[in-house]
Design a protein around this motif. Structure first.
Motif, PDB file in Angstrom:
ATOM      1  N   LEU A  38      -3.854  24.472 -42.583  1.00 31.78           N
ATOM      2  CA  LEU A  38      -5.332  24.294 -41.761  1.00 31.78           C
ATOM      3  C   LEU A  38      -4.951  24.202 -40.284  1.00 31.78           C
ATOM      4  CD1 LEU A  38      -8.357  24.209 -41.531  1.00 31.78           C
ATOM      5  CD2 LEU A  38      -7.944  21.574 -41.918  1.00 31.78           C
ATOM      6  N   ALA A  39      -3.892  23.452 -40.069  1.00 35.89           N
ATOM      7  CA  ALA A  39      -3.327  23.120 -38.406  1.00 35.89           C
ATOM      8  C   ALA A  39      -2.714  24.451 -38.205  1.00 35.89           C
ATOM      9  CB  ALA A  39      -2.225  22.003 -38.598  1.00 35.89           C
ATOM     10  N   ALA A  40      -1.980  25.368 -38.776  1.00 33.78           N
ATOM     11  CA  ALA A  40      -1.302  26.372 -38.302  1.00 33.78           C
ATOM     12  C   ALA A  40      -2.429  27.544 -38.207  1.00 33.78           C
ATOM     13  CB  ALA A  40      -0.357  26.943 -39.398  1.00 33.78           C
ATOM     14  N   THR A  41      -3.564  27.525 -39.016  1.00 33.53           N
ATOM     15  CA  THR A  41      -4.443  28.414 -38.891  1.00 33.53           C
ATOM     16  C   THR A  41      -5.458  28.120 -37.642  1.00 33.53           C
ATOM     17  OG1 THR A  41      -4.531  28.722 -41.369  1.00 33.53           O
ATOM     18  CG2 THR A  41      -6.648  29.192 -40.128  1.00 33.53           C
ATOM     19  N   ILE A  42      -5.756  26.771 -37.328  1.00 32.30           N
ATOM     20  CA  ILE A  42      -6.550  26.536 -36.140  1.00 32.30           C
ATOM     21  C   ILE A  42      -6.025  27.035 -34.850  1.00 32.30           C
ATOM     22  CG2 ILE A  42      -7.460  24.571 -35.041  1.00 32.30           C
ATOM     23  CD1 ILE A  42      -7.957  23.135 -37.689  1.00 32.30           C
ATOM     24  N   GLU A  44      -3.713  29.281 -34.693  1.00 32.37           N
ATOM     25  CA  GLU A  44      -3.217  30.598 -34.865  1.00 32.37           C
ATOM     26  C   GLU A  44      -1.681  30.933 -34.610  1.00 32.37           C
ATOM     27  OE1 GLU A  44      -5.617  32.797 -31.917  1.00 32.37           O
ATOM     28  OE2 GLU A  44      -7.609  32.403 -33.255  1.00 32.37           O
ATOM     29  N   THR A  45      -0.894  30.264 -35.389  1.00 32.92           N
ATOM     30  CA  THR A  45       0.427  30.190 -35.241  1.00 32.92           C
ATOM     31  C   THR A  45       0.729  30.269 -36.847  1.00 32.92           C
ATOM     32  OG1 THR A  45       0.929  27.933 -35.551  1.00 32.92           O
ATOM     33  CG2 THR A  45       0.741  28.654 -33.317  1.00 32.92           C
ATOM     34  N   ASP A  46       2.107  30.715 -36.792  1.00 30.73           N
ATOM     35  CA  ASP A  46       2.565  30.873 -38.399  1.00 30.73           C
ATOM     36  C   ASP A  46       3.294  29.479 -39.185  1.00 30.73           C
ATOM     37  OD1 ASP A  46       2.013  33.470 -38.195  1.00 30.73           O
ATOM     38  OD2 ASP A  46       3.970  33.701 -37.260  1.00 30.73           O
ATOM     39  N   MET A  47       3.403  28.440 -38.355  1.00 27.70           N
ATOM     40  CA  MET A  47       4.078  27.212 -38.342  1.00 27.70           C
ATOM     41  C   MET A  47       3.685  25.842 -38.200  1.00 27.70           C
ATOM     42  SD  MET A  47       7.878  28.902 -37.643  1.00 27.70           S
ATOM     43  CE  MET A  47       7.040  29.649 -36.278  1.00 27.70           C
ATOM     44  N   ALA A  48       3.457  25.004 -39.137  1.00 27.02           N
ATOM     45  CA  ALA A  48       3.046  23.713 -38.814  1.00 27.02           C
ATOM     46  C   ALA A  48       3.951  22.743 -39.718  1.00 27.02           C
ATOM     47  CB  ALA A  48       1.521  23.349 -39.108  1.00 27.02           C
ATOM     48  N   MET A  49       4.003  21.399 -39.289  1.00 35.44           N
ATOM     49  CA  MET A  49       4.604  20.283 -39.781  1.00 35.44           C
ATOM     50  C   MET A  49       4.086  19.028 -39.851  1.00 35.44           C
ATOM     51  SD  MET A  49       8.626  21.185 -38.748  1.00 35.44           S
ATOM     52  CE  MET A  49       8.101  21.632 -37.025  1.00 35.44           C
ATOM     53  N   ILE A  50       4.288  18.145 -40.744  1.00 38.13           N
ATOM     54  CA  ILE A  50       3.895  16.740 -40.738  1.00 38.13           C
ATOM     55  C   ILE A  50       5.088  15.923 -40.733  1.00 38.13           C
ATOM     56  CG2 ILE A  50       2.574  14.894 -41.728  1.00 38.13           C
ATOM     57  CD1 ILE A  50       0.655  16.847 -42.910  1.00 38.13           C
ATOM     58  N   ASN A  51       5.480  15.369 -39.633  1.00 41.09           N
ATOM     59  CA  ASN A  51       6.661  14.655 -39.368  1.00 41.09           C
ATOM     60  C   ASN A  51       6.457  13.151 -39.253  1.00 41.09           C
ATOM     61  OD1 ASN A  51       8.240  17.103 -39.567  1.00 41.09           O
ATOM     62  ND2 ASN A  51       7.875  17.261 -37.001  1.00 41.09           N
ATOM     63  N   LEU A  52       7.206  12.344 -40.071  1.00 39.87           N
ATOM     64  CA  LEU A  52       7.431  10.934 -39.953  1.00 39.87           C
ATOM     65  C   LEU A  52       8.403  10.429 -39.189  1.00 39.87           C
ATOM     66  CD1 LEU A  52       5.938   9.908 -43.239  1.00 39.87           C
ATOM     67  CD2 LEU A  52       4.502  10.257 -40.914  1.00 39.87           C
ATOM     68  N   VAL A  53       8.646   9.493 -38.224  1.00 37.95           N
ATOM     69  CA  VAL A  53       9.774   8.934 -37.518  1.00 37.95           C
ATOM     70  C   VAL A  53      10.128   7.819 -37.677  1.00 37.95           C
ATOM     71  CG1 VAL A  53      10.929   9.413 -35.257  1.00 37.95           C
ATOM     72  CG2 VAL A  53       8.835  11.055 -35.925  1.00 37.95           C
ATOM     73  N   ASP A  54      11.321   7.472 -38.271  1.00 37.85           N
ATOM     74  CA  ASP A  54      11.604   6.123 -38.173  1.00 37.85           C
ATOM     75  C   ASP A  54      12.750   5.965 -37.126  1.00 37.85           C
ATOM     76  OD1 ASP A  54      13.991   7.143 -38.910  1.00 37.85           O
ATOM     77  OD2 ASP A  54      13.848   6.517 -41.265  1.00 37.85           O
ATOM     78  N   ASN A  55      13.634   4.929 -37.356  1.00 36.16           N
ATOM     79  CA  ASN A  55      14.542   4.413 -36.340  1.00 36.16           C
ATOM     80  C   ASN A  55      15.445   5.699 -35.642  1.00 36.16           C
ATOM     81  OD1 ASN A  55      13.968   2.253 -38.137  1.00 36.16           O
ATOM     82  ND2 ASN A  55      15.051   1.122 -36.882  1.00 36.16           N
ATOM     83  N   LYS A 135      -1.616  28.596 -24.651  1.00 36.54           N
ATOM     84  CA  LYS A 135      -2.158  27.245 -24.361  1.00 36.54           C
ATOM     85  C   LYS A 135      -3.364  27.364 -25.201  1.00 36.54           C
ATOM     86  CE  LYS A 135      -3.461  24.256 -20.584  1.00 36.54           C
ATOM     87  NZ  LYS A 135      -2.327  23.077 -20.963  1.00 36.54           N
ATOM     88  N   LEU A 136      -3.687  26.277 -26.009  1.00 33.28           N
ATOM     89  CA  LEU A 136      -4.744  26.375 -26.860  1.00 33.28           C
ATOM     90  C   LEU A 136      -5.984  25.836 -26.022  1.00 33.28           C
ATOM     91  CD1 LEU A 136      -3.461  24.425 -30.213  1.00 33.28           C
ATOM     92  CD2 LEU A 136      -3.986  27.027 -29.726  1.00 33.28           C
ATOM     93  N   PRO A 137      -7.242  26.365 -26.380  1.00 32.77           N
ATOM     94  CA  PRO A 137      -8.191  25.857 -25.739  1.00 32.77           C
ATOM     95  C   PRO A 137      -8.967  24.689 -26.203  1.00 32.77           C
ATOM     96  CG  PRO A 137      -8.873  27.548 -27.383  1.00 32.77           C
ATOM     97  CD  PRO A 137      -7.500  27.476 -27.321  1.00 32.77           C
ATOM     98  N   GLU A 142      -9.382  19.572 -30.203  1.00 30.47           N
ATOM     99  CA  GLU A 142     -10.235  18.488 -30.812  1.00 30.47           C
ATOM    100  C   GLU A 142     -10.254  18.760 -32.218  1.00 30.47           C
ATOM    101  OE1 GLU A 142     -11.621  16.095 -29.600  1.00 30.47           O
ATOM    102  OE2 GLU A 142     -10.578  16.707 -27.481  1.00 30.47           O
ATOM    103  N   GLN A 143     -10.140  20.164 -32.731  1.00 29.48           N
ATOM    104  CA  GLN A 143     -10.159  20.438 -34.307  1.00 29.48           C
ATOM    105  C   GLN A 143      -8.698  19.716 -34.803  1.00 29.48           C
ATOM    106  OE1 GLN A 143     -10.802  24.484 -34.592  1.00 29.48           O
ATOM    107  NE2 GLN A 143     -12.851  24.461 -34.350  1.00 29.48           N
ATOM    108  N   LEU A 144      -7.634  19.932 -34.024  1.00 26.92           N
ATOM    109  CA  LEU A 144      -6.308  19.621 -34.698  1.00 26.92           C
ATOM    110  C   LEU A 144      -6.292  18.146 -34.441  1.00 26.92           C
ATOM    111  CD1 LEU A 144      -4.367  22.429 -32.789  1.00 26.92           C
ATOM    112  CD2 LEU A 144      -4.650  22.085 -35.397  1.00 26.92           C
ATOM    113  N   LYS A 145      -6.969  17.357 -33.560  1.00 26.98           N
ATOM    114  CA  LYS A 145      -6.869  15.910 -33.564  1.00 26.98           C
ATOM    115  C   LYS A 145      -7.599  15.384 -34.678  1.00 26.98           C
ATOM    116  CE  LYS A 145      -7.328  15.176 -28.571  1.00 26.98           C
ATOM    117  NZ  LYS A 145      -8.082  14.837 -27.415  1.00 26.98           N
TER     118      LYS A 145
END
Length: 393
Positions: A38-42, A44-55, A135-137, A142-145
């Motif tokens: 959904l994030a990539a679709t909004i 209009e790119t081909d790639m999206a990731m959910i990343n978690l970051v530890d130490n 540059k995204l409108p 707001e949708q990606l937030k």
């Protein structure tokens, strides 16, 4: 204690908050795949990731249009997103001084949204990358937030469901312990009641003896219930409760003597005079000893003895609890099954129903106390169950 610098304190709280989710990073792809798509679709790119970051590490728990599992934190662009309150957009990766040295292949666009917990910690980022400068409108931002917020909500829901599942499991475990540990003493009380009712000429003294035995056993049962419920809710910071050898012996006799009387079995609790006031950790001790005693009574023939021996070694700080019976004993195979925690359903010497849970419960409780269970038995010649429990205060 000196205070940590603010930046270090914030990072400590951030990583602690991430750890509280207790996530298995490599098993979340399917659960979050629709949100990355959904994030990539909004965007209009081909790639999206959910990343978690530890130490030290960036963990990709879900991705769309690209494969990534982890990378050193310092090599990621997401490390900069964590410093932002709303989002970080880099229209031209290769022209930005922060990112032009990163290994990004032919990608040249990045936008990242910090994943912010309700308490304000930034545990990771929703990252979208693309090949073309753009540059995204504001509407899409707001949708990606909202997508980023949904990710945090889903992570929190997953954590809360796991906590609820653990609570239910603990409650069921406590329920099973209550049901199992009560079976022997309650049967003993009922047996004493039936025995008294069949006596044609019951003297006043005999009646008082039976009633006193029932009263003591009932009181001990209430105490056992309280201890089982308390052990199920105990926190690491709770004060450690102690019990003396003398009180432990009295409690166990109150609970299991009626059960022994029904089979005309002598129940003895032995310890040295100098050990009578020795204090030991009572956590699950009544259940461990009680299950062994109840099991020994069940499998011992009529008019035999069941003996509980208590010893304390000050040098090693070990409590040794030994239960000796005159039952049929166990084969080597059955002993190994008990050691492995496998239930062995079997009938007692008087045809009592056995569910094979008593020794399994003992094995579990001894492991919880970081103790050892040893079994010495010869078929036809009885058994000795030896439990060694470190007294960690």
């Amino acid at each position: 204690m000196p205070q940590l610098p603010e930046e270090v304190a914030l990072e400590f709280n951030r990583v602690k908050s991430l750890n509280q989710f207790k996530l298995e990073y490599d098993k979340l792809q399917d659960e979050f795949e629709n949100l990355t798509k959904l994030a990539a679709t909004i965007a209009e790119t081909d790639m999206a990731m959910i990343n978690l970051v530890d130490n030290f590490t960036l963990w990709t728990i879900s991705c769309y249009g690209i494969y990534n599992s982890q990378m050193p934190r310092e090599e990621s662009i997401c490390q900069y997103t964590l410093k932002e309150d709303e989002y970080l957009e880099i229209s031209a990766i290769k022209k930005d001084s922060r990112t032009n040295t990163k290994a990004v292949g032919d990608n040249n666009y990045y936008i990242g949204f910090p994943l912010i917990t309700p308490t304000g910690e930034k545990i990771g980022a929703l990252c979208i990358v693309g090949k073309s400068e753009k540059k995204l409108p504001a509407t899409k931002i707001e949708q990606l937030k909202l997508v980023a917020h949904e990710i945090v909500e889903k992570l929190a829901l997953k954590r809360d469901l796991e906590s609820a599942r653990n609570l239910v499991t603990d409650a069921l475990h406590t329920q099973k312990k209550l049901a199992h540990d009560f079976r022997g003493p309650v049967n003993g009380i009922l047996g004493i009641t039936n025995l008294a009712s069949y006596e044609e000429e019951l003297t006043v003294d005999e009646a008082k003896t039976y009633l006193n035995m029932i009263g003591q056993s009932s009181t001990a049962l209430l105490g056992l219930a309280s201890e089982i419920l308390k052990s199920g809710n105990r926190n690491n910071d709770d004060e450690i409760s102690l019990i003396s050898f003398e009180e432990l012996g009295d409690r166990l006799k109150d609970l299991y003597l009626p059960q022994a009387v029904i089979k005309d079995i002598s129940l003895d609790v032995n310890f040295s005079l100098e050990d009578s006031t020795t204090m030991v950790v009572r956590d699950n001790l009544l259940q461990i000893a009680g299950n062994l005693i109840s099991n020994a009574i069940k499998f011992s023939p009529r008019s035999e003895r069941v003996i509980l021996e208590l010893k304390f070694n000050e040098d090693s700080n070990i409590l040794t609890l030994k239960v000796i019976d005159s039952g049929n004993g166990f084969s080597i195979e059955k002993i190994q099954n008990i050691i492995d925690g496998k239930a062995i359903p079997s009938a007692g010497s008087n045809g009592e129903i056995g569910y094979g849970l008593g020794l399994k419960v003992v094995r579990h409780l001894v492991d919880e106390r970081h103790g050892n269970l040893k079994i010495y038995s010869v078929p036809g010649r009885g058994s000795e169950f030896v439990v060694e429990l470190p007294q960690i205060l």
